[in-house]
Design a protein around this motif. Structure first.
Motif, PDB file in Angstrom:
ATOM      1  N   ASN A 163      -4.150  -1.182  20.870  1.00  0.00           N
ATOM      2  CA  ASN A 163      -2.124  -0.832  20.602  1.00  0.00           C
ATOM      3  C   ASN A 163      -1.734   0.081  19.122  1.00  0.00           C
ATOM      4  O   ASN A 163      -0.755   0.461  19.935  1.00  0.00           O
ATOM      5  CB  ASN A 163      -2.542  -2.667  19.266  1.00  0.00           C
ATOM      6  CG  ASN A 163      -0.311  -2.566  18.575  1.00  0.00           C
ATOM      7  OD1 ASN A 163       0.106  -2.686  19.553  1.00  0.00           O
ATOM      8  ND2 ASN A 163      -0.574  -3.074  17.555  1.00  0.00           N
ATOM      9  N   ARG A 164      -2.001   1.123  19.501  1.00  0.00           N
ATOM     10  CA  ARG A 164      -2.102   1.960  18.267  1.00  0.00           C
ATOM     11  C   ARG A 164      -2.069   3.152  19.309  1.00  0.00           C
ATOM     12  O   ARG A 164      -0.859   3.917  19.283  1.00  0.00           O
ATOM     13  CB  ARG A 164      -2.728   3.091  17.474  1.00  0.00           C
ATOM     14  CG  ARG A 164      -2.815   1.866  15.803  1.00  0.00           C
ATOM     15  CD  ARG A 164      -3.484   2.282  14.750  1.00  0.00           C
ATOM     16  NE  ARG A 164      -3.298   3.090  14.027  1.00  0.00           N
ATOM     17  CZ  ARG A 164      -2.172   2.964  13.089  1.00  0.00           C
ATOM     18  NH1 ARG A 164      -1.780   2.073  13.111  1.00  0.00           N
ATOM     19  NH2 ARG A 164      -1.949   4.327  12.466  1.00  0.00           N
ATOM     20  N   GLU A 165      -2.824   3.421  20.488  1.00  0.00           N
ATOM     21  CA  GLU A 165      -2.658   3.732  22.109  1.00  0.00           C
ATOM     22  C   GLU A 165      -1.491   3.634  22.178  1.00  0.00           C
ATOM     23  O   GLU A 165      -0.009   4.398  22.653  1.00  0.00           O
ATOM     24  CB  GLU A 165      -4.272   4.144  23.028  1.00  0.00           C
ATOM     25  CG  GLU A 165      -4.309   4.997  23.240  1.00  0.00           C
ATOM     26  CD  GLU A 165      -5.833   4.101  24.139  1.00  0.00           C
ATOM     27  OE1 GLU A 165      -6.683   4.103  23.710  1.00  0.00           O
ATOM     28  OE2 GLU A 165      -5.224   4.115  25.370  1.00  0.00           O
TER      29      GLU A 165
ATOM     30  N   VAL B 105       0.515  -1.021   0.141  1.00  0.00           N
ATOM     31  CA  VAL B 105      -0.102   0.152  -0.034  1.00  0.00           C
ATOM     32  C   VAL B 105       0.990   1.248   0.321  1.00  0.00           C
ATOM     33  O   VAL B 105      -0.011   2.097  -0.565  1.00  0.00           O
ATOM     34  CB  VAL B 105      -0.626  -0.290   1.263  1.00  0.00           C
ATOM     35  CG1 VAL B 105      -1.922  -0.442   0.807  1.00  0.00           C
ATOM     36  CG2 VAL B 105      -0.292   0.058   2.121  1.00  0.00           C
ATOM     37  N   HIS B 106       2.176   1.325   0.430  1.00  0.00           N
ATOM     38  CA  HIS B 106       2.854   2.355   0.264  1.00  0.00           C
ATOM     39  C   HIS B 106       3.940   2.740  -0.632  1.00  0.00           C
ATOM     40  O   HIS B 106       4.284   3.366  -0.549  1.00  0.00           O
ATOM     41  CB  HIS B 106       3.743   2.157   1.797  1.00  0.00           C
ATOM     42  CG  HIS B 106       2.720   2.351   2.742  1.00  0.00           C
ATOM     43  ND1 HIS B 106       1.990   3.125   3.032  1.00  0.00           N
ATOM     44  CD2 HIS B 106       3.242   1.879   4.294  1.00  0.00           C
ATOM     45  CE1 HIS B 106       1.571   2.992   4.680  1.00  0.00           C
ATOM     46  NE2 HIS B 106       2.393   2.206   5.077  1.00  0.00           N
ATOM     47  N   LYS B 107       3.349   1.556  -1.476  1.00  0.00           N
ATOM     48  CA  LYS B 107       4.638   1.012  -2.954  1.00  0.00           C
ATOM     49  C   LYS B 107       5.151   3.040  -3.089  1.00  0.00           C
ATOM     50  O   LYS B 107       6.376   2.783  -3.796  1.00  0.00           O
ATOM     51  CB  LYS B 107       4.322   0.136  -3.936  1.00  0.00           C
ATOM     52  CG  LYS B 107       4.055   0.108  -4.741  1.00  0.00           C
ATOM     53  CD  LYS B 107       3.486  -1.668  -5.251  1.00  0.00           C
ATOM     54  CE  LYS B 107       2.612  -1.586  -5.790  1.00  0.00           C
ATOM     55  NZ  LYS B 107       1.848  -1.543  -5.865  1.00  0.00           N
TER      56      LYS B 107
ATOM     57  N   VAL C   1       8.295  -0.717  15.563  1.00  0.00           N
ATOM     58  CA  VAL C   1       6.843  -1.168  16.341  1.00  0.00           C
ATOM     59  C   VAL C   1       5.662  -1.271  15.065  1.00  0.00           C
ATOM     60  O   VAL C   1       5.590   0.302  14.827  1.00  0.00           O
ATOM     61  CB  VAL C   1       6.358  -1.085  17.019  1.00  0.00           C
ATOM     62  CG1 VAL C   1       6.425  -2.039  18.698  1.00  0.00           C
ATOM     63  CG2 VAL C   1       6.014   0.195  17.392  1.00  0.00           C
ATOM     64  N   HIS C   2       5.496  -2.237  14.579  1.00  0.00           N
ATOM     65  CA  HIS C   2       3.824  -1.736  13.813  1.00  0.00           C
ATOM     66  C   HIS C   2       2.576  -2.055  13.933  1.00  0.00           C
ATOM     67  O   HIS C   2       2.687  -3.128  14.773  1.00  0.00           O
ATOM     68  CB  HIS C   2       4.275  -2.552  12.063  1.00  0.00           C
ATOM     69  CG  HIS C   2       3.133  -2.608  11.569  1.00  0.00           C
ATOM     70  ND1 HIS C   2       2.756  -1.920  10.616  1.00  0.00           N
ATOM     71  CD2 HIS C   2       2.082  -3.372  11.340  1.00  0.00           C
ATOM     72  CE1 HIS C   2       0.900  -2.327   9.850  1.00  0.00           C
ATOM     73  NE2 HIS C   2       0.970  -3.903  10.457  1.00  0.00           N
ATOM     74  N   GLY C   3       1.193  -1.850  14.094  1.00  0.00           N
ATOM     75  CA  GLY C   3       0.694  -2.158  14.707  1.00  0.00           C
ATOM     76  C   GLY C   3      -0.596  -1.891  13.173  1.00  0.00           C
ATOM     77  O   GLY C   3      -1.076  -0.890  12.549  1.00  0.00           O
ATOM     78  N   SER C   4      -1.656  -2.850  13.049  1.00  0.00           N
ATOM     79  CA  SER C   4      -2.693  -2.919  12.110  1.00  0.00           C
ATOM     80  C   SER C   4      -2.993  -1.575  12.674  1.00  0.00           C
ATOM     81  O   SER C   4      -3.552  -1.013  13.425  1.00  0.00           O
ATOM     82  CB  SER C   4      -3.716  -4.092  11.885  1.00  0.00           C
ATOM     83  OG  SER C   4      -3.289  -5.270  12.004  1.00  0.00           O
ATOM     84  N   ASP C   5      -3.952  -1.195  10.994  1.00  0.00           N
ATOM     85  CA  ASP C   5      -4.826   0.404  11.424  1.00  0.00           C
ATOM     86  C   ASP C   5      -6.332   0.250  11.260  1.00  0.00           C
ATOM     87  O   ASP C   5      -6.868   1.024  11.760  1.00  0.00           O
ATOM     88  CB  ASP C   5      -3.824   1.392  10.218  1.00  0.00           C
ATOM     89  CG  ASP C   5      -4.115   0.910   9.249  1.00  0.00           C
ATOM     90  OD1 ASP C   5      -5.381   0.081   8.417  1.00  0.00           O
ATOM     91  OD2 ASP C   5      -3.773   1.486   7.740  1.00  0.00           O
ATOM     92  N   ALA C   6      -6.879  -1.155  10.587  1.00  0.00           N
ATOM     93  CA  ALA C   6      -8.531  -1.221  10.624  1.00  0.00           C
ATOM     94  C   ALA C   6      -8.208  -2.894  11.041  1.00  0.00           C
ATOM     95  O   ALA C   6      -7.642  -3.220  10.524  1.00  0.00           O
ATOM     96  CB  ALA C   6      -8.646  -0.644   9.581  1.00  0.00           C
TER      97      ALA C   6
HETATM   98 MG    MG Z   1       0.495   2.092   9.077  1.00  0.00          MG
END
Ligand code: MG
Ligand code: ATP
Length: 137
Positions: free
Chosen positions: A84-86, A51-53, A114-119
């Motif tokens: 998690n995002r918090e 998605v970030h390509k 870290v990475h965490g899903s957004d939805a």
């Molecule tokens: Mg993201």
């Protein structure tokens, strides 16, 4: 109860922060229900961040994500994605709240620990990208 996907990134595994980061998740009521330490391949990193390509930092992001081992996890809990995002804090550690993982540990907006899903949809996709159903208990 909800599930989210988490990555402890190479800057954090290199500095031996895996346990400290997992403690932050557990203290917030998130349960680790799947976990594996892997060396991501370039193909995996490019696929995961597809998605970030078109973003200017894509090449840098992929190079960073394969620069050392990562710990991939599924976290479960009440409102797990938001929680998690918090706990992670803002993408850029300069903007992250006190006590968050990124405020305490991140080195920069890129090397942000870290990475965490957004939805919910991306969480489901990201979990499926790395884990089989039977690995999640
Ligand atoms: Mg993201
Ligand atoms: P993540 O998706 O990793 O949980 P996020 O949702 O907070 O983080 P995104 O905007 O999805 O942030 O960006 C994905 C990742 O790309 C960031 O976590 C960071 O590692 C990297 N990144 C984002 N913006 C930049 C930037 N301006 N320069 C370098 N790397 C960046």
């Amino acid at each position: 109860i909800q599930r989210t996907f988490s990555i402890i990134k190479p800057d954090a595994t290199k500095r031996n922060l895996t346990g400290k980061i997992i403690s932050k998740f557990e203290d917030a009521g998130l349960r680790v229900i799947a976990s594996r330490r892997i060396q991501m391949t370039r193909e995996q990193a490019e696929g995961f961040y597809a998605v970030h390509k078109e973003r200017p930092f894509f090449g840098e992001l992929v190079d960073f994500m394969i620069s050392g081992p990562v710990v991939i996890q599924v976290l479960e809990g009440e409102d797990a994605i938001a929680k998690n995002r918090e706990v992670m804090g803002a993408t850029n550690p300069e903007n992250a709240d006190a006590g968050t993982i990124r405020k305490e540990f991140a080195l920069s907006v890129g090397e942000n620990s870290v990475h965490g899903s957004d939805a919910p949809e991306t969480a489901a996709e990201e979990i499926k990208f790395f884990f089989k159903d039977e690995e999640i208990v």
